[in-house]
Design an enzyme around this catalytic site. Structure first.
Site, PDB file in Angstrom:
ATOM      1  CB  ILE A  27      42.723  17.186  53.953  1.00  0.00           C
ATOM      2  CG1 ILE A  27      42.759  18.251  55.058  1.00  0.00           C
ATOM      3  CG2 ILE A  27      44.113  16.970  53.389  1.00  0.00           C
ATOM      4  CD1 ILE A  27      41.570  18.264  55.950  1.00  0.00           C
ATOM      5  NE  ARG A  32      49.912  10.984  65.618  1.00  0.00           N
ATOM      6  CZ  ARG A  32      49.280  12.131  65.485  1.00  0.00           C
ATOM      7  NH1 ARG A  32      47.995  12.139  65.186  1.00  0.00           N
ATOM      8  NH2 ARG A  32      49.902  13.259  65.676  1.00  0.00           N
ATOM      9  CG  HIS A  86      30.358  27.989  45.385  1.00  0.00           C
ATOM     10  ND1 HIS A  86      30.250  27.803  44.022  1.00  0.00           N
ATOM     11  CD2 HIS A  86      31.611  28.489  45.598  1.00  0.00           C
ATOM     12  CE1 HIS A  86      31.380  28.189  43.438  1.00  0.00           C
ATOM     13  NE2 HIS A  86      32.211  28.602  44.371  1.00  0.00           N
ATOM     14  NE  ARG A 101      39.059  15.130  45.267  1.00  0.00           N
ATOM     15  CZ  ARG A 101      40.361  14.878  45.103  1.00  0.00           C
ATOM     16  NH1 ARG A 101      40.744  13.787  44.456  1.00  0.00           N
ATOM     17  NH2 ARG A 101      41.273  15.716  45.535  1.00  0.00           N
TER      18      ARG A 101
HETATM   19  C1  LIG Z   1      41.429  13.556  39.657  1.00  0.00           C
HETATM   20  C2  LIG Z   1      42.307  14.392  40.548  1.00  0.00           C
HETATM   21  C3  LIG Z   1      43.674  14.206  40.555  1.00  0.00           C
HETATM   22  C4  LIG Z   1      44.509  14.989  41.374  1.00  0.00           C
HETATM   23  N1  LIG Z   1      45.851  14.754  41.388  1.00  0.00           N
HETATM   24  C5  LIG Z   1      46.651  15.486  42.196  1.00  0.00           C
HETATM   25  C6  LIG Z   1      48.070  15.274  42.246  1.00  0.00           C
HETATM   26  O1  LIG Z   1      48.606  14.431  41.549  1.00  0.00           O
HETATM   27  N2  LIG Z   1      48.830  16.027  43.092  1.00  0.00           N
HETATM   28  C7  LIG Z   1      48.270  16.990  43.886  1.00  0.00           C
HETATM   29  O2  LIG Z   1      48.989  17.649  44.637  1.00  0.00           O
HETATM   30  N3  LIG Z   1      46.930  17.221  43.859  1.00  0.00           N
HETATM   31  C8  LIG Z   1      46.118  16.500  43.055  1.00  0.00           C
HETATM   32  N4  LIG Z   1      44.765  16.727  43.056  1.00  0.00           N
HETATM   33  C9  LIG Z   1      44.217  17.754  43.955  1.00  0.00           C
HETATM   34  C10 LIG Z   1      43.859  19.022  43.180  1.00  0.00           C
HETATM   35  O3  LIG Z   1      44.999  19.598  42.560  1.00  0.00           O
HETATM   36  C11 LIG Z   1      43.223  20.064  44.134  1.00  0.00           C
HETATM   37  O4  LIG Z   1      44.148  20.381  45.148  1.00  0.00           O
HETATM   38  C12 LIG Z   1      41.972  19.539  44.786  1.00  0.00           C
HETATM   39  O5  LIG Z   1      41.130  18.962  43.829  1.00  0.00           O
HETATM   40  C13 LIG Z   1      41.247  20.659  45.499  1.00  0.00           C
HETATM   41  O6  LIG Z   1      40.751  21.558  44.519  1.00  0.00           O
HETATM   42  P1  LIG Z   1      40.624  23.099  44.791  1.00  0.00           P
HETATM   43  O7  LIG Z   1      41.940  23.690  45.201  1.00  0.00           O
HETATM   44  O8  LIG Z   1      39.982  23.692  43.582  1.00  0.00           O
HETATM   45  O9  LIG Z   1      39.580  23.098  46.009  1.00  0.00           O
HETATM   46  P2  LIG Z   1      39.485  24.064  47.260  1.00  0.00           P
HETATM   47  O10 LIG Z   1      40.712  23.991  48.081  1.00  0.00           O
HETATM   48  O11 LIG Z   1      38.183  23.740  47.934  1.00  0.00           O
HETATM   49  O12 LIG Z   1      39.399  25.475  46.643  1.00  0.00           O
HETATM   50  C14 LIG Z   1      38.262  25.877  45.889  1.00  0.00           C
HETATM   51  C15 LIG Z   1      38.670  27.092  45.065  1.00  0.00           C
HETATM   52  O13 LIG Z   1      38.986  28.155  45.959  1.00  0.00           O
HETATM   53  C16 LIG Z   1      40.116  28.863  45.463  1.00  0.00           C
HETATM   54  N5  LIG Z   1      41.194  28.758  46.472  1.00  0.00           N
HETATM   55  C17 LIG Z   1      41.174  28.069  47.633  1.00  0.00           C
HETATM   56  N6  LIG Z   1      42.301  28.260  48.322  1.00  0.00           N
HETATM   57  C18 LIG Z   1      43.061  29.085  47.574  1.00  0.00           C
HETATM   58  C19 LIG Z   1      44.354  29.636  47.738  1.00  0.00           C
HETATM   59  N7  LIG Z   1      45.089  29.404  48.814  1.00  0.00           N
HETATM   60  N8  LIG Z   1      44.836  30.420  46.754  1.00  0.00           N
HETATM   61  C20 LIG Z   1      44.119  30.682  45.648  1.00  0.00           C
HETATM   62  N9  LIG Z   1      42.869  30.192  45.420  1.00  0.00           N
HETATM   63  C21 LIG Z   1      42.360  29.393  46.382  1.00  0.00           C
HETATM   64  C22 LIG Z   1      40.480  28.247  44.134  1.00  0.00           C
HETATM   65  O14 LIG Z   1      39.808  28.921  43.128  1.00  0.00           O
HETATM   66  C23 LIG Z   1      39.925  26.846  44.247  1.00  0.00           C
HETATM   67  O15 LIG Z   1      39.634  26.243  42.987  1.00  0.00           O
HETATM   68  C24 LIG Z   1      43.933  15.979  42.230  1.00  0.00           C
HETATM   69  C25 LIG Z   1      42.551  16.166  42.212  1.00  0.00           C
HETATM   70  C26 LIG Z   1      41.727  15.401  41.395  1.00  0.00           C
HETATM   71  C27 LIG Z   1      40.251  15.614  41.413  1.00  0.00           C
END
Ligand SMILES: Cc1cc2nc3c(=O)[nH]c(=O)nc-3n(C[C@H](O)[C@H](O)[C@H](O)COP(=O)(O)OP(=O)(O)OC[C@H]3O[C@@H](n4cnc5c(N)ncnc54)[C@H](O)[C@@H]3O)c2cc1C
Length: 301
Positions: A111, A196, A214, A223
């Site tokens: 999520i 729950r 994309h 992932r």
């Molecule tokens: C191996 C691994 C380890 C991780 N460990 C942790 C952890 O320890 N703790 C933790 O909290 N999370 C962790 N995460 C989660 C990670 O930090 C990201 O939250 C998650 O991978 C979603 O990535 P995203 O935000 O790029 O994706 P999406 O939410 O799909 O966003 C895609 C892109 O859209 C842009 N975007 C979306 N929403 C916004 C916004 N509100 N503001 C600015 N730009 C936005 C950004 O450019 C973002 O890269 C981990 C993830 C991975 C893969």
């Protein structure tokens, strides 16, 4: 078995009702539509709907009046160009809607990908099923010694058996109490939305998850990667197969430039140049941290 006979029958009925359409279809995705692919012990992924195909990406890139395709070779070159140059909006023209059944602790990681639309099964309205993710013994591993955020060696047989007993026993006991709390047999019965909270994070939930190509690629890059936890990676790996069937040209470009490609820092490029010129560069002389150096060397070795 993740699906009941009734659910299987519903899927079979949907697949038996083909209709002619003027819309673009992907033959590979048509073959996948509605089918549930098992993941973990009770989970699945199935395609509920999709929009677009490889041609739709070219159509958008060319802002075409027709299908937008030229020759396959031409389209392939265009899609590779778009991927190579991070020209991402044409990939957003394709969308997919998935039905996913997954453990709650996997859903919490999933999520975090905010660029999708989600509708989850309601634990306030419905009674959750007695279904818990219980790992295979070979997926039970010790805390990694090198990576704080991962697992290392597989547990020995005796310890694994003990862990499995606890996982199963705790899940069943928690569910027994959940059932007892919501029961209206001789008592008022606690609301489902409250009962729950007693259930562990390995219980299964379900959702519909809709995302464009994309952002799906972004999800898969993170992932379907070795650094992702095994339990979400198996879902991502399965979705990779579906995407390959859906948009084979876009998949091939993504696999080449993103999954199989590497991004080098300016520092890494400088080290590479020195190495190509015959210099023996060490981590100490590279300007990189130990972690950066390990990852950099890991690319070539
Ligand atoms: C191996 C691994 C380890 C991780 N460990 C942790 C952890 O320890 N703790 C933790 O909290 N999370 C962790 N995460 C989660 C990670 O930090 C990201 O939250 C998650 O991978 C979603 O990535 P995203 O935000 O790029 O994706 P999406 O939410 O799909 O966003 C895609 C892109 O859209 C842009 N975007 C979306 N929403 C916004 C916004 N509100 N503001 C600015 N730009 C936005 C950004 O450019 C973002 O890269 C981990 C993830 C991975 C893969």
């Amino acid at each position: 078995m993740p699906l009941s006979p009734d659910q299987d029958a519903e899927i079979a009925a949907l697949r038996a009702t083909a209709r002619p359409t003027l819309r673009a279809v992907s033959e590979g995705m048509e073959a996948q539509l509605y089918l549930a692919h098992p993941v973990l012990d009770h989970g699945f992924v199935r395609v509920v709907d999709y929009m677009g195909d490889d041609a739709a990406i070219c159509q958008a890139a060319r802002v075409s009046y027709g299908r937008g395709t030229k020759s396959v070779q031409n389209d392939e070159g265009l899609i590779r160009y778009l991927m190579r140059h991070w020209h991402s909006t044409p990939f957003e023209m394709c969308e997919v809607k998935l039905h996913v059944k997954l453990p709650v602790f996997v859903a919490r990681q999933w999520i975090r990908h905010r660029t999708a639309n989600v509708n989850e099964y309601s634990g306030r309205y419905s009674i959750l099923d007695r279904e818990f993710y219980i790992p295979q013994a070979d997926a039970l591993a010790a805390q990694s010694a090198v990576n704080n955020q991962g697992r290392g060696e597989v547990l020995g047989a005796e310890e694994a058996a003990r862990v499995l007993d606890w996982l199963k026993g705790d899940a069943m006991r928690a569910y027994d109490h959940y059932e007892a709390m919501i029961s209206q047999d001789g008592q008022q019965g606690l609301a489902r939305e409250l009962a729950r909270m007693n259930l562990p994070a390995n219980i299964y939930t379900q959702w519909y998850w809709k995302v464009d190509l994309h952002n799906l690629f972004h999800f898969l890059r993170l992932r379907a990667d070795a650094h992702a936890q095994y339990e979400i990676r198996v879902y991502a790996d399965l979705i990779c197969d579906l995407v390959r069937a859906w948009v084979p040209l876009a998949w091939a470009a993504f696999a080449d430039y993103r999954l199989g490609g590497v991004t080098l820092s300016a520092q890494a490029v400088a080290v590479l140049r020195r190495q190509l010129a015959g210099e023996a560069v060490t981590q100490e002389g590279s300007g990189m941290s130990k972690g950066e150096w390990r990852e950099f060397m890991g690319v070539w070795q």
